[in-house]
Write a protein that holds these residues in place. Structure first.
Motif, PDB file in Angstrom:
ATOM      1  N   TRP A  65      66.289  31.127  39.709  1.00 21.73           N
ATOM      2  CA  TRP A  65      65.172  32.022  40.117  1.00 21.73           C
ATOM      3  C   TRP A  65      65.444  33.246  39.607  1.00 21.73           C
ATOM      4  CZ3 TRP A  65      59.970  30.883  40.550  1.00 21.73           C
ATOM      5  CH2 TRP A  65      59.189  32.076  41.077  1.00 21.73           C
ATOM      6  N   THR A  66      66.705  33.831  40.309  1.00 18.38           N
ATOM      7  CA  THR A  66      66.750  35.119  40.131  1.00 18.38           C
ATOM      8  C   THR A  66      67.203  35.620  38.799  1.00 18.38           C
ATOM      9  OG1 THR A  66      67.739  35.277  42.423  1.00 18.38           O
ATOM     10  CG2 THR A  66      68.751  37.026  40.737  1.00 18.38           C
ATOM     11  N   ARG A  67      67.987  34.721  38.085  1.00 13.92           N
ATOM     12  CA  ARG A  67      68.467  34.978  36.670  1.00 13.92           C
ATOM     13  C   ARG A  67      67.314  35.043  35.715  1.00 13.92           C
ATOM     14  NH1 ARG A  67      74.103  34.548  36.720  1.00 13.92           N
ATOM     15  NH2 ARG A  67      74.953  33.399  38.674  1.00 13.92           N
ATOM     16  N   GLU A  68      66.306  34.127  35.952  1.00 15.39           N
ATOM     17  CA  GLU A  68      65.047  34.142  35.050  1.00 15.39           C
ATOM     18  C   GLU A  68      63.862  34.808  35.282  1.00 15.39           C
ATOM     19  OE1 GLU A  68      64.390  30.312  33.351  1.00 15.39           O
ATOM     20  OE2 GLU A  68      66.119  29.747  33.213  1.00 15.39           O
ATOM     21  N   ILE A  69      63.692  34.697  36.636  1.00 18.74           N
ATOM     22  CA  ILE A  69      62.239  35.294  37.307  1.00 18.74           C
ATOM     23  C   ILE A  69      62.213  36.581  37.896  1.00 18.74           C
ATOM     24  CG2 ILE A  69      60.271  34.523  38.446  1.00 18.74           C
ATOM     25  CD1 ILE A  69      60.835  32.560  35.877  1.00 18.74           C
ATOM     26  N   ASP A  70      62.936  36.846  38.923  1.00 18.11           N
ATOM     27  CA  ASP A  70      63.014  37.669  39.654  1.00 18.11           C
ATOM     28  C   ASP A  70      64.282  38.309  40.073  1.00 18.11           C
ATOM     29  OD1 ASP A  70      62.415  39.500  41.593  1.00 18.11           O
ATOM     30  OD2 ASP A  70      61.355  38.618  43.022  1.00 18.11           O
ATOM     31  N   GLY A  71      64.974  39.288  39.505  1.00 19.65           N
ATOM     32  CA  GLY A  71      66.103  39.948  39.573  1.00 19.65           C
ATOM     33  C   GLY A  71      66.367  40.547  40.917  1.00 19.65           C
ATOM     34  N   ALA A  72      65.228  40.901  41.833  1.00 20.46           N
ATOM     35  CA  ALA A  72      65.331  41.569  43.050  1.00 20.46           C
ATOM     36  C   ALA A  72      65.756  40.414  44.076  1.00 20.46           C
ATOM     37  CB  ALA A  72      64.027  42.132  43.309  1.00 20.46           C
ATOM     38  N   VAL A  73      65.749  39.283  43.907  1.00 19.14           N
ATOM     39  CA  VAL A  73      66.291  38.301  44.607  1.00 19.14           C
ATOM     40  C   VAL A  73      67.601  38.268  44.533  1.00 19.14           C
ATOM     41  CG1 VAL A  73      66.318  35.828  45.463  1.00 19.14           C
ATOM     42  CG2 VAL A  73      64.019  36.975  44.615  1.00 19.14           C
ATOM     43  N   PRO A  74      68.441  38.644  45.544  1.00 17.00           N
ATOM     44  CA  PRO A  74      69.935  38.579  45.325  1.00 17.00           C
ATOM     45  C   PRO A  74      70.712  37.430  45.045  1.00 17.00           C
ATOM     46  CG  PRO A  74      69.397  39.638  47.525  1.00 17.00           C
ATOM     47  CD  PRO A  74      68.222  38.783  46.967  1.00 17.00           C
ATOM     48  N   LEU A  75      71.743  37.587  44.277  1.00 13.65           N
ATOM     49  CA  LEU A  75      72.431  36.265  43.898  1.00 13.65           C
ATOM     50  C   LEU A  75      73.756  36.442  45.143  1.00 13.65           C
ATOM     51  CD1 LEU A  75      73.123  36.978  40.031  1.00 13.65           C
ATOM     52  CD2 LEU A  75      72.084  35.054  41.100  1.00 13.65           C
ATOM     53  N   TYR A  76      74.294  35.156  45.152  1.00 18.77           N
ATOM     54  CA  TYR A  76      75.279  34.991  46.217  1.00 18.77           C
ATOM     55  C   TYR A  76      76.110  33.748  45.824  1.00 18.77           C
ATOM     56  CZ  TYR A  76      72.493  31.268  48.654  1.00 18.77           C
ATOM     57  OH  TYR A  76      71.963  30.248  49.098  1.00 18.77           O
TER      58      TYR A  76
END
Length: 112
Positions: free
Chosen positions: A101-112
């Motif tokens: 989701w972070t990688r494709e849709i919403d970069g504001a959601v942190p990766l962990y």
């Protein structure tokens, strides 16, 4: 509504389209509380995987479209299979999880 059999997995792009269209569905996040505190998708219902058997019938509508999300998609696929066996026929796992989701849709959601 036609009761079509949905595939076990749904892509993050398809989930984003459902949200954009205002299509009603439950986004069920089965990650642990510390993971949800780290990164989450707004509007999700948070029920850790281990609590699903105890809480599913109280908190989920068996006739609703349920999109299950976890970190990478393994836990959500397992929960989706369990929900389907329990009669939640519209349950689907979000392929790739919140990471995708972070990688494709919403970069504001942190990766962990």
């Amino acid at each position: 509504m036609l009761n079509l059999v949905l595939p076990y997995e749904i892509s993050v792009a398809e989930v984003a389209q459902l949200r954009a269209a205002g299509t009603p569905f439950t986004l069920l996040d089965v990650r642990e509380p510390w993971e949800i505190a780290t990164a989450s998708i707004s509007g999700s219902l948070n029920v850790p995987m281990g609590e699903i058997p105890a809480r599913a019938n109280q908190e989920l509508d068996p006739d609703a479209h349920i999109v299950v999300v976890c970190h990478h998609g393994a836990r959500s696929l397992s929960v989706t299979a369990w929900l389907r066996r329990e009669g939640f026929e519209q349950a689907q796992s979000m392929a790739g999880g919140i990471d995708q989701w972070t990688r494709e849709i919403d970069g504001a959601v942190p990766l962990y």
